[in-house]
Structure formats: C-alpha cells, structure tokens
Design a protein around this motif. Structure first.
Motif, short mmCIF file in Angstrom:
data_model
loop_
_atom_site.label_atom_id
_atom_site.label_comp_id
_atom_site.label_asym_id
_atom_site.label_seq_id
_atom_site.Cartn_x
_atom_site.Cartn_y
_atom_site.Cartn_z
N SER A 1 0.85 -1.19 0.00
CA SER A 1 0.00 0.00 0.00
C SER A 1 0.89 1.23 0.00
CB SER A 1 -0.90 0.01 1.24
OG SER A 1 -1.64 1.23 1.32
N GLY A 2 0.37 2.32 -0.54
CA GLY A 2 1.08 3.58 -0.50
C GLY A 2 0.64 4.47 0.64
N SER A 3 -0.25 3.96 1.48
CA SER A 3 -0.78 4.72 2.61
C SER A 3 -0.10 4.30 3.90
CB SER A 3 -2.29 4.49 2.73
OG SER A 3 -2.76 4.84 4.00
N ASN A 4 0.50 5.25 4.61
CA ASN A 4 1.12 4.92 5.89
C ASN A 4 0.11 4.37 6.89
OD1 ASN A 4 3.76 5.52 5.17
ND2 ASN A 4 3.59 7.66 5.81
N LYS B 1 7.10 4.15 -10.81
CA LYS B 1 6.93 3.57 -12.15
C LYS B 1 7.54 2.18 -12.20
CE LYS B 1 6.10 7.81 -14.39
NZ LYS B 1 5.25 8.21 -15.40
N PHE B 2 6.86 1.24 -11.59
CA PHE B 2 7.31 -0.14 -11.50
C PHE B 2 7.32 -0.80 -12.88
CE2 PHE B 2 5.62 0.82 -7.32
CZ PHE B 2 6.56 0.25 -6.47
N ASP B 3 8.18 -1.79 -13.02
CA ASP B 3 8.21 -2.58 -14.25
C ASP B 3 7.02 -3.52 -14.31
OD1 ASP B 3 11.15 -2.27 -15.66
OD2 ASP B 3 11.12 -1.78 -13.53
N THR B 4 6.60 -4.00 -13.17
CA THR B 4 5.38 -4.79 -13.06
C THR B 4 4.97 -4.85 -11.60
OG1 THR B 4 4.25 -6.81 -13.78
CG2 THR B 4 6.42 -7.09 -12.80
N ILE B 5 3.69 -5.08 -11.38
CA ILE B 5 3.17 -5.23 -10.02
C ILE B 5 2.17 -6.37 -10.02
CG2 ILE B 5 1.87 -4.16 -8.14
CD1 ILE B 5 2.78 -1.45 -9.07
N ASN B 6 2.29 -7.24 -9.04
CA ASN B 6 1.27 -8.26 -8.80
C ASN B 6 0.18 -7.59 -7.96
OD1 ASN B 6 2.93 -10.28 -10.00
ND2 ASN B 6 4.06 -10.39 -8.09
N THR B 7 -1.04 -7.56 -8.48
CA THR B 7 -2.12 -6.87 -7.81
C THR B 7 -3.15 -7.86 -7.29
OG1 THR B 7 -3.42 -6.62 -9.84
CG2 THR B 7 -1.85 -4.86 -9.32
N ALA C 1 6.76 -5.37 -7.73
CA ALA C 1 6.21 -5.31 -6.37
C ALA C 1 4.88 -6.05 -6.30
CB ALA C 1 6.03 -3.86 -5.96
N ASP C 2 4.33 -6.06 -5.09
CA ASP C 2 2.99 -6.58 -4.83
C ASP C 2 2.19 -5.47 -4.17
OD1 ASP C 2 3.96 -9.13 -5.55
OD2 ASP C 2 4.45 -9.62 -3.47
N VAL C 3 0.91 -5.39 -4.47
CA VAL C 3 0.03 -4.41 -3.83
C VAL C 3 -1.33 -5.06 -3.59
CG1 VAL C 3 -0.82 -3.39 -6.00
CG2 VAL C 3 -0.82 -2.03 -3.91
N ILE C 4 -1.95 -4.65 -2.50
CA ILE C 4 -3.29 -5.11 -2.14
C ILE C 4 -4.20 -3.89 -2.06
CG2 ILE C 4 -4.71 -6.15 -0.32
CD1 ILE C 4 -2.24 -7.78 0.48
#
Length: 197
Positions: A48-51, A109-115, A84-87
């Motif tokens: 997540s990008g939220s602290n 600007k990731f090359d790829t992200i598992n979402t 990266a991974d993001v939820i």
C-alpha cells in the motif's frame, strides 16, 4: 549469500526474487551490482502507499522508507527493473488511502506489479474488523490500479527498444509453435522465432 551462490561455477543467472522492505539493505544492492550472475531485477512488495494502511497491516515500513529504498536502488542500478505486490481494499482503506497508493506507483513507475483485492483470511485479525471495504469498491480500485500497472509496464519496456539483450529461453511458445519464450535479465518475457529442441 548472493555473492556465494552467484559465484558458483557455470551459473549464468541468479534471480533475487523477493525482499521485504525492512531487509532491503544497500549491501544487497551492492551484491546485485557486483555479482555478474545476479539479474538486474528486484522484487520488493510495498502492499500500500498509505502509511495508515501499512501500519494497520503491520508491514514495518512507511511509504517514505519504501521510496528511499527505491531511490537507493536506482542510484546504484539505474537500469534495474523493480517489481512489487500491492493489495487494494484492505479494511479501513479510504479513497484517500487508495490515492496514496496510486501516487506511490506514479513516483516509482514499476516494471510490473502483482495486484490483488484484499480477501479475509481465517484466523487473521483483519478478517474480523468492522471497516471492511465493499467488494464492488475493491474491484473498481483493482481495475484502476491495473490500468496504471499496464501503462507503467509499457513505459518501462519502451526503454529497451533498439537494444540487443540476452534472453534465457525457457519453453516453446504454446500459441505460436515456431516461436520460443524466454526472459531477459530484467525478467521481461519475450517471444521470438526459434526452436528449443
């Protein structure tokens, strides 16, 4: 460990798969830089990008620490791919929290992200929290994030145009039998005419 394994005779490629942000030190980056068999591809989940959400998840890092890690990687390995991974939709995630995730993605600007959309797991504290995000909101956020993932992946791959790169062939392209599929050192999948037999 990377240096030791990367120095094995005959080893052409070693892919450092995942590091939790709390363990991604500059010594790891230096070993990737100085060990020729280690690929220029680094996977560091941010979730997540939220602290606020990172704290709720118990991740042990902040968005600022994560961005600092990426800056350090890119200062030493400017051409490395970062995945990266993001939820999305973790309990308590507001639209502002989600926007923080999109902003982090724009900064890196990731090359790829598992979402993935959050789904409650049995016997986990978050599964019983009252502030669950509705499924339709999670799916809508997942769609929005996937659009950005594809856009950034395209932008990152465009820097490879005109380059000749080494590809490790893995298998025949099942859709086009006259082609093979392989990966670059940046972990990009490529297809080209060839025979694997």
């Amino acid at each position: 460990l990377l240096r030791i394994v990367g120095s094995l005779p005959g080893l052409k490629r070693l892919r450092f798969v995942t590091s939790h942000p709390r363990y991604m030190s500059m010594s790891v980056v230096e070993e990737i830089l100085n060990t020729p068999s280690v690929c220029e591809s680094i996977h560091i989940p941010f979730q997540s990008g939220s602290n606020k959400i990172l704290a709720s998840m118990g991740r042990g890092h902040t968005r600022e620490k994560y961005l600092h890690i990426v800056d350090r990687i890119r200062s030493r390995l400017p051409d490395a791919s970062i995945s990266a991974d993001v939820i999305v939709g973790f309990p308590g995630e507001t639209e502002d929290d989600f926007q923080d995730t999109l902003k982090l993605m724009e900064e890196v600007k990731f090359d790829t992200i598992n979402t993935a959309a959050y789904s409650p797991r049995p016997n986990t504290p978050a599964a019983t929290w009252e502030d669950q995000v509705p499924d339709d909101v999670k799916q809508e956020r997942l769609q929005r994030i996937n659009v950005l993932v594809k856009q950034h992946a395209k932008e990152r791959r465009e820097r490879m145009l005109g380059r000749t790169v080494e590809v490790l062939v893995e298998e025949r392209n099942v859709r086009v039998p006259t082609q093979v599929m392989g990966r670059t050192r940046h972990n990009y999948i490529v297809y080209f005419d060839g025979d694997i037999d």
